[in-house]
Design a protein around this motif. Structure first.
Motif, PDB file in Angstrom:
ATOM      1  N   PHE A  29       0.813  -1.213   0.000  1.00 43.95           N
ATOM      2  CA  PHE A  29       0.000   0.000   0.000  1.00 43.95           C
ATOM      3  C   PHE A  29       0.847   1.264   0.000  1.00 43.95           C
ATOM      4  O   PHE A  29       0.530   2.218  -0.700  1.00 43.95           O
ATOM      5  CB  PHE A  29      -0.894  -0.038   1.245  1.00 43.95           C
ATOM      6  N   SER A  30       1.922   1.253   0.759  1.00 43.70           N
ATOM      7  CA  SER A  30       2.675   2.486   0.986  1.00 43.70           C
ATOM      8  C   SER A  30       3.373   3.024  -0.266  1.00 43.70           C
ATOM      9  O   SER A  30       3.771   4.193  -0.271  1.00 43.70           O
ATOM     10  CB  SER A  30       3.720   2.261   2.083  1.00 43.70           C
ATOM     11  N   VAL A  31       3.520   2.208  -1.303  1.00 45.57           N
ATOM     12  CA  VAL A  31       4.167   2.689  -2.530  1.00 45.57           C
ATOM     13  C   VAL A  31       3.172   2.838  -3.667  1.00 45.57           C
ATOM     14  O   VAL A  31       3.558   2.930  -4.835  1.00 45.57           O
ATOM     15  CB  VAL A  31       5.331   1.765  -2.942  1.00 45.57           C
ATOM     16  N   SER A  32       1.897   2.867  -3.331  1.00 46.62           N
ATOM     17  CA  SER A  32       0.847   2.931  -4.344  1.00 46.62           C
ATOM     18  C   SER A  32       0.090   4.246  -4.290  1.00 46.62           C
ATOM     19  O   SER A  32      -0.164   4.780  -3.204  1.00 46.62           O
ATOM     20  CB  SER A  32      -0.145   1.794  -4.151  1.00 46.62           C
ATOM     21  N   CYS A  33      -0.277   4.729  -5.457  1.00 46.03           N
ATOM     22  CA  CYS A  33      -1.210   5.847  -5.545  1.00 46.03           C
ATOM     23  C   CYS A  33      -2.599   5.331  -5.190  1.00 46.03           C
ATOM     24  O   CYS A  33      -2.981   4.238  -5.596  1.00 46.03           O
ATOM     25  CB  CYS A  33      -1.206   6.401  -6.964  1.00 46.03           C
ATOM     26  N   MET A  34      -3.343   6.144  -4.459  1.00 45.19           N
ATOM     27  CA  MET A  34      -4.726   5.811  -4.123  1.00 45.19           C
ATOM     28  C   MET A  34      -5.650   6.898  -4.642  1.00 45.19           C
ATOM     29  O   MET A  34      -5.269   8.072  -4.706  1.00 45.19           O
ATOM     30  CB  MET A  34      -4.895   5.673  -2.608  1.00 45.19           C
ATOM     31  N   ALA A  35      -6.865   6.505  -4.995  1.00 41.55           N
ATOM     32  CA  ALA A  35      -7.785   7.466  -5.587  1.00 41.55           C
ATOM     33  C   ALA A  35      -9.225   7.128  -5.238  1.00 41.55           C
ATOM     34  O   ALA A  35      -9.547   5.997  -4.893  1.00 41.55           O
ATOM     35  CB  ALA A  35      -7.613   7.465  -7.104  1.00 41.55           C
ATOM     36  N   TRP A  36     -10.060   8.153  -5.351  1.00 40.24           N
ATOM     37  CA  TRP A  36     -11.503   7.984  -5.261  1.00 40.24           C
ATOM     38  C   TRP A  36     -12.115   8.432  -6.592  1.00 40.24           C
ATOM     39  O   TRP A  36     -11.783   9.503  -7.102  1.00 40.24           O
ATOM     40  CB  TRP A  36     -12.096   8.818  -4.130  1.00 40.24           C
ATOM     41  N   PHE A  37     -12.982   7.588  -7.112  1.00 42.73           N
ATOM     42  CA  PHE A  37     -13.749   7.891  -8.312  1.00 42.73           C
ATOM     43  C   PHE A  37     -15.228   7.817  -7.940  1.00 42.73           C
ATOM     44  O   PHE A  37     -15.603   7.242  -6.914  1.00 42.73           O
ATOM     45  CB  PHE A  37     -13.449   6.883  -9.426  1.00 42.73           C
ATOM     46  N   LYS A  43     -23.407   7.632 -16.891  1.00 45.35           N
ATOM     47  CA  LYS A  43     -22.232   8.489 -17.038  1.00 45.35           C
ATOM     48  C   LYS A  43     -20.951   7.697 -16.819  1.00 45.35           C
ATOM     49  O   LYS A  43     -20.943   6.656 -16.168  1.00 45.35           O
ATOM     50  CB  LYS A  43     -22.296   9.653 -16.053  1.00 45.35           C
ATOM     51  N   GLU A  44     -19.860   8.219 -17.351  1.00 44.85           N
ATOM     52  CA  GLU A  44     -18.570   7.594 -17.143  1.00 44.85           C
ATOM     53  C   GLU A  44     -18.088   7.825 -15.711  1.00 44.85           C
ATOM     54  O   GLU A  44     -18.442   8.808 -15.074  1.00 44.85           O
ATOM     55  CB  GLU A  44     -17.548   8.160 -18.129  1.00 44.85           C
ATOM     56  N   ARG A  45     -17.266   6.891 -15.254  1.00 44.51           N
ATOM     57  CA  ARG A  45     -16.676   7.040 -13.930  1.00 44.51           C
ATOM     58  C   ARG A  45     -15.685   8.205 -13.969  1.00 44.51           C
ATOM     59  O   ARG A  45     -14.877   8.314 -14.896  1.00 44.51           O
ATOM     60  CB  ARG A  45     -15.975   5.738 -13.546  1.00 44.51           C
ATOM     61  N   GLU A  46     -15.767   9.081 -12.981  1.00 45.23           N
ATOM     62  CA  GLU A  46     -14.909  10.258 -12.965  1.00 45.23           C
ATOM     63  C   GLU A  46     -14.058  10.310 -11.702  1.00 45.23           C
ATOM     64  O   GLU A  46     -14.499   9.881 -10.625  1.00 45.23           O
ATOM     65  CB  GLU A  46     -15.748  11.546 -13.056  1.00 45.23           C
ATOM     66  N   GLY A  47     -12.865  10.857 -11.862  1.00 49.10           N
ATOM     67  CA  GLY A  47     -11.980  10.995 -10.717  1.00 49.10           C
ATOM     68  C   GLY A  47     -12.432  12.106  -9.799  1.00 49.10           C
ATOM     69  O   GLY A  47     -12.853  13.158 -10.256  1.00 49.10           O
ATOM     70  N   VAL A  48     -12.368  11.855  -8.508  1.00 46.03           N
ATOM     71  CA  VAL A  48     -12.764  12.822  -7.496  1.00 46.03           C
ATOM     72  C   VAL A  48     -11.533  13.380  -6.781  1.00 46.03           C
ATOM     73  O   VAL A  48     -11.389  14.590  -6.627  1.00 46.03           O
ATOM     74  CB  VAL A  48     -13.716  12.175  -6.475  1.00 46.03           C
ATOM     75  N   ALA A  49     -10.666  12.484  -6.350  1.00 48.88           N
ATOM     76  CA  ALA A  49      -9.460  12.905  -5.638  1.00 48.88           C
ATOM     77  C   ALA A  49      -8.415  11.805  -5.707  1.00 48.88           C
ATOM     78  O   ALA A  49      -8.771  10.622  -5.767  1.00 48.88           O
ATOM     79  CB  ALA A  49      -9.779  13.228  -4.173  1.00 48.88           C
ATOM     80  N   VAL A  50      -7.160  12.211  -5.737  1.00 48.04           N
ATOM     81  CA  VAL A  50      -6.054  11.253  -5.763  1.00 48.04           C
ATOM     82  C   VAL A  50      -5.011  11.664  -4.737  1.00 48.04           C
ATOM     83  O   VAL A  50      -4.909  12.851  -4.386  1.00 48.04           O
ATOM     84  CB  VAL A  50      -5.403  11.173  -7.172  1.00 48.04           C
ATOM     85  N   ILE A  51      -4.248  10.678  -4.286  1.00 46.21           N
ATOM     86  CA  ILE A  51      -3.171  10.971  -3.337  1.00 46.21           C
ATOM     87  C   ILE A  51      -1.993  10.059  -3.656  1.00 46.21           C
ATOM     88  O   ILE A  51      -2.147   8.841  -3.760  1.00 46.21           O
ATOM     89  CB  ILE A  51      -3.645  10.822  -1.876  1.00 46.21           C
ATOM     90  N   THR A  52      -0.835  10.649  -3.851  1.00 47.12           N
ATOM     91  CA  THR A  52       0.339   9.879  -4.218  1.00 47.12           C
ATOM     92  C   THR A  52       0.859   9.089  -3.026  1.00 47.12           C
ATOM     93  O   THR A  52       0.431   9.285  -1.888  1.00 47.12           O
ATOM     94  CB  THR A  52       1.453  10.789  -4.722  1.00 47.12           C
ATOM     95  N   ALA A  53       1.814   8.221  -3.304  1.00 52.80           N
ATOM     96  CA  ALA A  53       2.428   7.434  -2.240  1.00 52.80           C
ATOM     97  C   ALA A  53       3.119   8.339  -1.217  1.00 52.80           C
ATOM     98  O   ALA A  53       3.240   7.982  -0.039  1.00 52.80           O
ATOM     99  CB  ALA A  53       3.429   6.450  -2.824  1.00 52.80           C
TER     100      ALA A  53
END
Length: 123
Positions: A29-37, A43-53
């Motif tokens: 987990f600690s080296v992965s980008c995480m996101a909320w869509f 409608k298409e899935r859209e990005g809401v927020a992302v957070i880098t490692a």
């Protein structure tokens, strides 16, 4: 690929708040980008927020100033704090991860997805 499990969705009136949680397992987990869509019917899935490692967080224009993404690498958890909710925020919210330090706004760049949690905002 790992496993992601979202929780915290529900129904709230406009102006209210919700906090979504996503528990990750089965990968580093600690080296992965995480996101909320999020996605609404038709409608298409859209990005809401992302957070880098490294913990650098970015929100989409539609939620900036209202939603905050955060992560706890000691617990393998990512969160989405949603404030000042609007009816147009109604959607199924998905947690996603990609095995890179940096993030993307494209759904094709994510290889793990949660099952989704419904958020309904009434006016």
């Amino acid at each position: 690929q790992g496993q992601l499990v979202e929780s915290g969705g529900g129904s709230v009136q406009a102006g209210g708040s919700l906090r979504l949680s996503c528990a990750a397992s089965g990968y580093t987990f600690s080296v992965s980008c995480m996101a909320w869509f999020r996605q609404t019917p038709g409608k298409e899935r859209e990005g809401v927020a992302v957070i880098t490692a490294h913990g650098i967080a970015t929100s989409s224009n539609s939620v900036q100033g209202r939603f905050t993404i955060s992560r706890d690498n000691t617990k393998n958890m990512v969160y989405l704090q949603m404030n000042s909710l609007k009816p147009e925020d109604t959607a199924v919210y998905y947690c996603a991860s990609r095995p890179f330090w940096t993030c993307s706004w494209s759904i094709k760049d994510y290889n793990s997805w949660g099952q989704g949690t419904q958020v309904t905002v009434s006016s």
